[in-house]
Design a protein around this motif. Structure first.
Motif, mmCIF file in Angstrom:
data_model
loop_
_atom_site.group_PDB
_atom_site.id
_atom_site.type_symbol
_atom_site.label_atom_id
_atom_site.label_comp_id
_atom_site.label_asym_id
_atom_site.label_seq_id
_atom_site.Cartn_x
_atom_site.Cartn_y
_atom_site.Cartn_z
ATOM 1 N N VAL A 1 0.843 -1.202 0.000
ATOM 2 C CA VAL A 1 0.000 0.000 0.000
ATOM 3 C C VAL A 1 0.884 1.261 0.000
ATOM 4 C CG1 VAL A 1 -0.413 0.424 2.467
ATOM 5 C CG2 VAL A 1 -2.207 0.864 0.811
ATOM 6 N N GLU A 2 2.021 1.192 0.668
ATOM 7 C CA GLU A 2 2.951 2.336 0.604
ATOM 8 C C GLU A 2 3.400 2.566 -0.835
ATOM 9 O OE1 GLU A 2 4.901 1.808 5.114
ATOM 10 O OE2 GLU A 2 6.105 1.315 3.356
ATOM 11 N N GLY A 3 3.731 1.470 -1.525
ATOM 12 C CA GLY A 3 4.151 1.577 -2.918
ATOM 13 C C GLY A 3 3.062 2.195 -3.793
ATOM 14 N N VAL A 4 1.823 1.771 -3.560
ATOM 15 C CA VAL A 4 0.695 2.284 -4.354
ATOM 16 C C VAL A 4 0.517 3.786 -4.129
ATOM 17 C CG1 VAL A 4 -1.831 2.239 -4.543
ATOM 18 C CG2 VAL A 4 -0.544 0.087 -4.499
ATOM 19 N N VAL A 5 0.434 4.179 -2.864
ATOM 20 C CA VAL A 5 0.152 5.593 -2.550
ATOM 21 C C VAL A 5 1.323 6.484 -2.972
ATOM 22 C CG1 VAL A 5 -0.325 7.246 -0.680
ATOM 23 C CG2 VAL A 5 -1.450 5.006 -0.698
#
Ligand code: BES
Ligand code: MN
Ligand code: ZN
Length: 503
Positions: free
Chosen positions: A128-132
């Motif tokens: 999710v860090e990568g996505v955001v």
């Protein structure tokens, strides 16, 4: 952007696209990638056999489903070689996948929430860090962004029911950490005519009110009473009021130790002052407050994550400008601990504002350990480029911990030397110390200068001048944007979490 977590089969997702992962050299497709491959009648396997899909880190290949799936396209994001796999590679692959789908015009996408053998909670957090972070961009001053596309909904899908709770926990934490990093990026990218010391103080006040932090802002008059002559020397040339911003989080209570101090240099524009910089690329110096931005952003996340430790963030904020009132080479300043400083260059201003911030942190507030982050020296960019932050510390356990956190977060670190011999270069004929040791080992002499203001407190200094990316020619990479990337926000947050867990 709307973010959701779902249990189920990503192959049945109805939307514009899905992200699945592929290791380099992988042929027996398993998990979500295998399930999707089956529905595509083995198309992914065929593309691998033909050498069109290699699973290389950094690759993200779109395959059209021609209605064999409920979604229009599958993006196969490469994870690189299995034996080189790290948590950070999951972060990078997720970012590459969603960015590629955005480029293809997708608005509503799904991403596989956990990968490989990684623990589900950590894995989902990283993804999710990568996505955001991957989807972040700074376009508020462009009149039109029409051609760029936009993703407005992302669903993270976990196929194994048993992992679902862990995935939800990881996503919740990852969103808080990524949002804070996006705040730090926004602040660094904002121009100096928006982000002034007063702007940062007002933002800190809004965060304090919203997340229940204690706030103190030391203005010019109070800084004078406190003897902060080094900080005020830098602020002297500017009409913008300076602000020493202090945000406090009491996660262990006021009877416990004062706790961790995080300090961030915030020169909202560094012209060099009277020792003025060349005009070429001077615009990059709007980002000379990146350390302060990371500090404020990390305090926001810490307030949300609520670790059982006290944490104080200190941000010495001022402009550095030439004027008829500005400080000058040859001037002698007195810092709050009584030490006198001969000014050789008014462009070596970061160490001056840090000096008073560190005296306040260590002597007045008795914080320990103390970690500062600063876009301090051009020499740091020369030494390590933009892939690693230089770490200077008087405490090996602390620098080892920071190094380890850097490997996990992808904000990679490297420990630098601080031998006493180098301190010869900053001896002054007129004062206790001078603020420039010349060009040789410029980052080391800067660190040794700051060391004069921390006493015996365990301390580490992170020189982010290269790693935060304030130079033209820096490249975008995975979830890392090319300029003002939020470093070391995630390191600060994870340091607070790690120190809290140790007790
Ligand atoms: N903010 C700069 C360092 C910097 C340069 C950060 C480029 C990011 C990109 C700092 O205040 C500075 O000017 N340092 C001088 C110190 C010198 C005068 C001793 C430098 O590095 O040249
Ligand atoms: Mn400077
Ligand atoms: Zn500077």
């Amino acid at each position: 952007m709307n973010l959701q977590v779902q249990a189920g089969d990503i192959a049945t997702f109805k939307g514009d696209g899905i992200v699945v992962y592929l290791f380099e050299g992988e042929t027996a497709l398993t998990g979500a990638t295998g399930a999707v491959d089956k529905l595509l009648n083995g198309l992914i396997g065929k593309l691998i056999a033909k050498g069109e899909l290699k699973g290389k880190l950094g690759s993200a290949t779109i395959v059209h489903t021609l209605e064999k799936l409920a979604t229009d396209r599958v993006c196969v994001a490469g994870l690189g070689k299995p034996n080189e796999f790290t948590l950070d590679r999951a972060r990078q692959a997720a970012a590459n996948g969603v960015k590629q789908l955005r480029g293809a015009g997708a608005h509503n996408v799904a991403v596989v929430a956990s990968v490989g053998e990684l623990e589900a909670e950590q894995s989902a957090q990283a993804i999710v860090e990568g996505v955001v972070l991957g989807l972040w961009r700074f376009r508020k001053y462009h009149s039109s962004n029409e051609d760029l596309g936009a993703i407005d909904a992302v669903t993270l899908i976990e196929s194994e029911r048993a992992k679902f709770d862990a995935v939800e926990r990881g996503v919740a934490r990852g969103v808080i950490i990524a949002d804070a990093t996006c705040l730090a990026r926004d602040l660094a990218n904002e121009p100096g005519n928006t982000v002034t010391p007063t702007y940062l103080a007002n933002l800190a006040r809004a965060i304090a009110t919203k997340h229940n932090l204690e706030l103190d802002v030391i203005d010019r008059a109070r800084a004078k009473e406190l003897g902060m002559g080094a900080f005020l020397g830098v602020a002297q040339g500017s009409d913008e009021p300076p602000a020493m911003i202090i945000l406090r989080y009491w996660g262990a209570g006021k009877n416990a130790a004062p706790g961790l101090g995080i300090i961030g240099k915030a020169i909202t524009f560094d012209s060099g002052g009277i020792s003025i910089k060349p005009s070429e690329n001077m615009q990059d110096m709007k980002g000379d407050m990146a350390g302060g931005a990371a500090t404020i952003a990390a305090m926001q996340a810490i307030a949300q994550l609520k670790p059982a430790i006290n944490v104080t963030g200190i941000v010495p904020a001022t402009e550095n400008l030439p004027s008829g009132k500005a400080f000058k080479p040859g001037d002698i300043l007195r810092a709050a601990n009584g030490k006198t400083i001969e000014v050789i260059s008014t462009d070596a201003e970061g160490r001056l504002v840090l000096a008073d911030a560190l005296v306040y942190a260590t002597q007045t507030l008795k914080l320990a350990p103390v970690v500062d982050a600063a876009t301090l020296t051009g020499a740091m960019l020369i030494a390590l480029g933009n892939h690693r932050t230089g770490v200077f510390a008087n405490d090996v356990a602390l620098s080892d911990l920071i190094f380890k956190i850097g490997e996990e977060t992808g904000e990679k670190m490297w420990t630098m030397p601080m031998d006493a011999e180098y301190a010869e270069q900053i001896k002054s004929d007129w004062a206790d110390v001078k603020n420039s040791g010349g060009r040789p080992a410029g980052s080391i002499t800067a660190a040794l200068f700051i060391k004069n203001f921390v006493g015996d407190t365990p301390w580490a200094h992170l020189d982010i001048a290269g790693s935060v990316g304030l130079f033209s020619g820096a490249k975008e990479n995975g979830y890392k944007n090319k300029w003002g990337n939020g470093t070391p926000t995630r390191t600060f947050i994870n340091l607070a979490l790690a120190l809290a867990a140790k007790k």
